[in-house]
Design a protein around this motif. Structure first.
Motif, mmCIF file in Angstrom:
data_model
loop_
_atom_site.group_PDB
_atom_site.id
_atom_site.type_symbol
_atom_site.label_atom_id
_atom_site.label_comp_id
_atom_site.label_asym_id
_atom_site.label_seq_id
_atom_site.Cartn_x
_atom_site.Cartn_y
_atom_site.Cartn_z
ATOM 1 N N ALA A 1 -25.458 -10.180 17.642
ATOM 2 C CA ALA A 1 -24.750 -9.286 18.553
ATOM 3 C C ALA A 1 -25.458 -7.936 18.539
ATOM 4 C CB ALA A 1 -23.285 -9.123 18.124
ATOM 5 N N VAL A 2 -25.092 -7.089 19.501
ATOM 6 C CA VAL A 2 -25.584 -5.715 19.537
ATOM 7 C C VAL A 2 -24.366 -4.808 19.658
ATOM 8 C CG1 VAL A 2 -26.988 -4.004 20.757
ATOM 9 C CG2 VAL A 2 -27.744 -6.400 20.633
ATOM 10 N N GLY A 3 -24.285 -3.801 18.791
ATOM 11 C CA GLY A 3 -23.147 -2.889 18.834
ATOM 12 C C GLY A 3 -23.530 -1.519 18.312
ATOM 13 N N TYR A 4 -22.521 -0.689 18.106
ATOM 14 C CA TYR A 4 -22.780 0.662 17.593
ATOM 15 C C TYR A 4 -21.656 1.066 16.637
ATOM 16 C CZ TYR A 4 -19.306 2.627 20.872
ATOM 17 O OH TYR A 4 -18.144 2.933 21.552
ATOM 18 N N ARG A 5 -21.999 1.936 15.683
ATOM 19 C CA ARG A 5 -21.048 2.384 14.667
ATOM 20 C C ARG A 5 -20.575 3.814 14.908
ATOM 21 N NH1 ARG A 5 -21.882 -1.425 10.348
ATOM 22 N NH2 ARG A 5 -23.823 -2.551 10.675
ATOM 23 N N THR A 6 -21.353 4.565 15.692
ATOM 24 C CA THR A 6 -21.035 5.957 15.994
ATOM 25 C C THR A 6 -21.393 6.227 17.444
ATOM 26 O OG1 THR A 6 -21.665 6.567 13.739
ATOM 27 C CG2 THR A 6 -21.390 8.366 15.313
ATOM 28 N N ALA A 7 -20.502 6.871 18.195
ATOM 29 C CA ALA A 7 -20.799 7.193 19.594
ATOM 30 C C ALA A 7 -21.999 8.137 19.663
ATOM 31 C CB ALA A 7 -19.580 7.838 20.252
ATOM 32 N N GLY A 8 -22.789 7.980 20.735
ATOM 33 C CA GLY A 8 -23.942 8.865 20.880
ATOM 34 C C GLY A 8 -24.928 8.358 21.902
ATOM 35 N N ALA A 9 -26.178 8.761 21.749
ATOM 36 C CA ALA A 9 -27.258 8.391 22.665
ATOM 37 C C ALA A 9 -27.562 6.898 22.551
ATOM 38 C CB ALA A 9 -28.499 9.219 22.339
ATOM 39 N N PRO A 10 -28.366 6.327 23.463
ATOM 40 C CA PRO A 10 -28.677 4.896 23.411
ATOM 41 C C PRO A 10 -29.218 4.414 22.069
ATOM 42 C CG PRO A 10 -29.388 5.794 25.511
ATOM 43 C CD PRO A 10 -28.939 6.964 24.693
ATOM 44 N N GLY A 11 -29.846 5.314 21.308
ATOM 45 C CA GLY A 11 -30.395 4.932 20.011
ATOM 46 C C GLY A 11 -29.373 4.469 18.995
ATOM 47 N N VAL A 12 -28.071 4.702 19.247
ATOM 48 C CA VAL A 12 -27.049 4.250 18.283
ATOM 49 C C VAL A 12 -26.855 2.732 18.332
ATOM 50 C CG1 VAL A 12 -25.823 6.461 18.368
ATOM 51 C CG2 VAL A 12 -25.052 4.574 19.855
ATOM 52 N N LEU A 13 -27.341 2.081 19.394
ATOM 53 C CA LEU A 13 -27.191 0.630 19.503
ATOM 54 C C LEU A 13 -28.061 -0.061 18.461
ATOM 55 C CD1 LEU A 13 -27.302 0.334 23.395
ATOM 56 C CD2 LEU A 13 -25.284 0.069 21.937
ATOM 57 N N GLU A 14 -27.494 -1.060 17.779
ATOM 58 C CA GLU A 14 -28.233 -1.750 16.724
ATOM 59 C C GLU A 14 -27.937 -3.248 16.748
ATOM 60 O OE1 GLU A 14 -26.472 -1.402 12.600
ATOM 61 O OE2 GLU A 14 -25.504 0.351 13.517
ATOM 62 N N ASP A 15 -28.884 -4.015 16.239
ATOM 63 C CA ASP A 15 -28.695 -5.457 16.101
ATOM 64 C C ASP A 15 -27.742 -5.740 14.949
ATOM 65 O OD1 ASP A 15 -30.521 -6.460 18.151
ATOM 66 O OD2 ASP A 15 -32.114 -5.627 16.903
ATOM 67 N N LEU A 16 -26.832 -6.694 15.170
ATOM 68 C CA LEU A 16 -25.806 -7.029 14.178
ATOM 69 C C LEU A 16 -25.733 -8.541 13.989
ATOM 70 C CD1 LEU A 16 -22.939 -4.837 15.708
ATOM 71 C CD2 LEU A 16 -24.300 -4.219 13.685
ATOM 72 N N GLU A 17 -25.140 -8.928 12.874
ATOM 73 C CA GLU A 17 -24.742 -10.323 12.684
ATOM 74 C C GLU A 17 -23.255 -10.317 12.385
ATOM 75 O OE1 GLU A 17 -25.812 -13.679 9.495
ATOM 76 O OE2 GLU A 17 -27.450 -13.226 10.881
ATOM 77 N N LEU A 18 -22.473 -11.039 13.213
ATOM 78 C CA LEU A 18 -21.020 -11.018 13.112
ATOM 79 C C LEU A 18 -20.477 -12.446 13.060
ATOM 80 C CD1 LEU A 18 -20.261 -8.340 15.871
ATOM 81 C CD2 LEU A 18 -20.290 -7.972 13.397
ATOM 82 N N LEU B 1 -31.302 -3.359 25.150
ATOM 83 C CA LEU B 1 -30.083 -2.700 25.617
ATOM 84 C C LEU B 1 -30.218 -1.181 25.603
ATOM 85 C CD1 LEU B 1 -27.446 -5.122 24.139
ATOM 86 C CD2 LEU B 1 -27.528 -4.378 26.525
ATOM 87 N N ARG B 2 -30.968 -0.647 24.650
ATOM 88 C CA ARG B 2 -31.219 0.801 24.673
ATOM 89 C C ARG B 2 -31.927 1.188 25.970
ATOM 90 N NH1 ARG B 2 -33.834 0.216 19.069
ATOM 91 N NH2 ARG B 2 -32.019 0.042 17.684
ATOM 92 N N LYS B 3 -32.942 0.412 26.324
ATOM 93 C CA LYS B 3 -33.689 0.675 27.555
ATOM 94 C C LYS B 3 -32.784 0.549 28.779
ATOM 95 C CE LYS B 3 -37.199 1.139 30.382
ATOM 96 N NZ LYS B 3 -37.729 2.499 30.676
ATOM 97 N N ALA B 4 -31.945 -0.491 28.814
ATOM 98 C CA ALA B 4 -31.033 -0.693 29.945
ATOM 99 C C ALA B 4 -30.045 0.460 30.072
ATOM 100 C CB ALA B 4 -30.289 -2.019 29.781
ATOM 101 N N HIS B 5 -29.508 0.916 28.936
ATOM 102 C CA HIS B 5 -28.575 2.048 28.954
ATOM 103 C C HIS B 5 -29.258 3.297 29.492
ATOM 104 C CE1 HIS B 5 -24.785 0.951 26.572
ATOM 105 N NE2 HIS B 5 -25.430 -0.192 26.775
ATOM 106 N N GLU B 6 -30.512 3.518 29.085
ATOM 107 C CA GLU B 6 -31.251 4.678 29.592
ATOM 108 C C GLU B 6 -31.440 4.602 31.101
ATOM 109 O OE1 GLU B 6 -34.837 4.503 27.363
ATOM 110 O OE2 GLU B 6 -33.910 5.260 25.498
ATOM 111 N N MET B 7 -31.724 3.417 31.619
ATOM 112 C CA MET B 7 -31.931 3.239 33.057
ATOM 113 C C MET B 7 -30.647 3.512 33.841
ATOM 114 S SD MET B 7 -34.327 -0.173 32.918
ATOM 115 C CE MET B 7 -34.391 -0.426 34.701
#
Length: 324
Positions: A7-24, A303-309
């Protein structure tokens, strides 16, 4: 289902760089849920807005609304789909998002994937199609014999692209789009707009306005709309003053496609039905897919790139990612 998933998610709101790869842990379907193996997702302004400002709480938040994939398993009360079915949908804002390998969605807000489209093309459609459909047929209450002029602000954007197409296909309205760049104008005309004008050249005497960017526009809308005209807005500008609309008895509507799933309304299955109808229109060649860019695998980097676009605000059509 004792397995983990990517999965891809984030732990803290912010710029696209907060998105990270996860295992859930993989989720278990509830009574009306489909468990979908996600093949493709699209990024919308809603994803960008949440990532930038919504605190995810103690656990990472997985974003994503638009998705297309294959039903892996179904809940005990599911009647509309079976394992193996290909589906597309936009999900709900109050549940984990689609940026994960296995995703739960209520069957009443999922539709059959258009058979003429691949998963990436299908993933570009649901959120914008539902929003456009509800704008035209729930808010404006238009029908096949409806006439008048519809002004579509941002006609080359995600929702604008579908408002233009559905209005042309299913009403008799004269459709005027707005666009500022040559590629945006060409896109809107190809999708069916009768004419395209600049954002500062709005025509007078229109009957309906679709407004994705409403801040600072109410007085302008009051000026260009006919008496008794209507506006549907999909944004939420703070401190919006609607009094300039009163003298012409102009109606102002809000459209949020998450309202039905968020409140589990009695007519929630309407979203399933309209997505199936849209799939029929796509397969008949009446509606066109709006995918403009496929960035490849569904991972944090993509997803970081997509969010930036999307955040850049100059997207024509939709940006999609496909495959884990």
């Amino acid at each position: 289902m004792a397995q983990n998933m990517r999965a891809v998610g984030y732990r803290t709101a912010g710029a696209p760089g907060v998105l990270e790869d996860l295992e859930l842990p993989a989720p278990e379907p509830g009574p009306r849920d489909l468990l979908v193996r996600v093949e493709a997702v699209s990024v919308n302004p809603a994803d960008v807005k949440l990532r930038a400002s919504a605190d995810p709480g103690p656990r990472p938040r997985v974003l994503g609304f638009d998705a297309a994939g294959t039903v892996e398993a179904v809940g005990a009360e599911v009647t509309l789909f079976a394992p193996g079915d290909a589906v597309y949908y936009a999900g709900s804002i109050d549940r984990p998002g689609s940026n994960q390998q296995l995703h739960l969605v209520d069957e009443r807000i999922a539709g059959r994937k258009p058979s003429s489209l691949g998963f990436p093309e299908a993933a570009a459609l649901p959120l914008t199609t539902i929003t456009a459909w509800e704008t035209l047929f729930d808010r404006f209450r238009l029908g096949p014999d409806s006439t008048g002029t519809l002004l579509v602000l941002g006609a080359a954007g995600g929702v604008g692209s579908m408002v233009v197409q559905l209005a042309r296909a299913l009403t008799k309205l004269h459709v005027v789009g707005t666009a500022s760049r040559p590629e945006s104008r060409t896109w809107a005309l190809e999708l069916g707009a009768h004419e395209v004008v600049g954002h500062d050249e709005l025509p007078h005497g229109v009957d309906f306005v679709f407004s994705p960017f409403t801040a600072g526009q109410i007085e302008r809308y009051a000026e260009i709309l006919r008496p008794g005209g209507e506006i549907t807005a999909i944004d939420e500008p703070p401190g919006l003053d609607l009094l300039p609309l009163k003298s012409k008895s102009i109606t102002f509507h809000w459209e949020l496609m998450f309202t039905r799933p968020l409140f589990q309304t009695a007519d929630m299955v309407v979203q399933h039905e309209l997505l199936n109808r849209a799939a029929d229109l796509v397969d008949a060649g009446t509606l066109r897919a709006t995918l403009a860019a496929n960035l490849g695998p569904i991972d944090a980097a993509g997803l970081r790139k997509a969010h930036e676009m999307v955040e850049d605000g100059h997207m024509v059509g939709k940006v999609v990612l496909s495959g884990f």
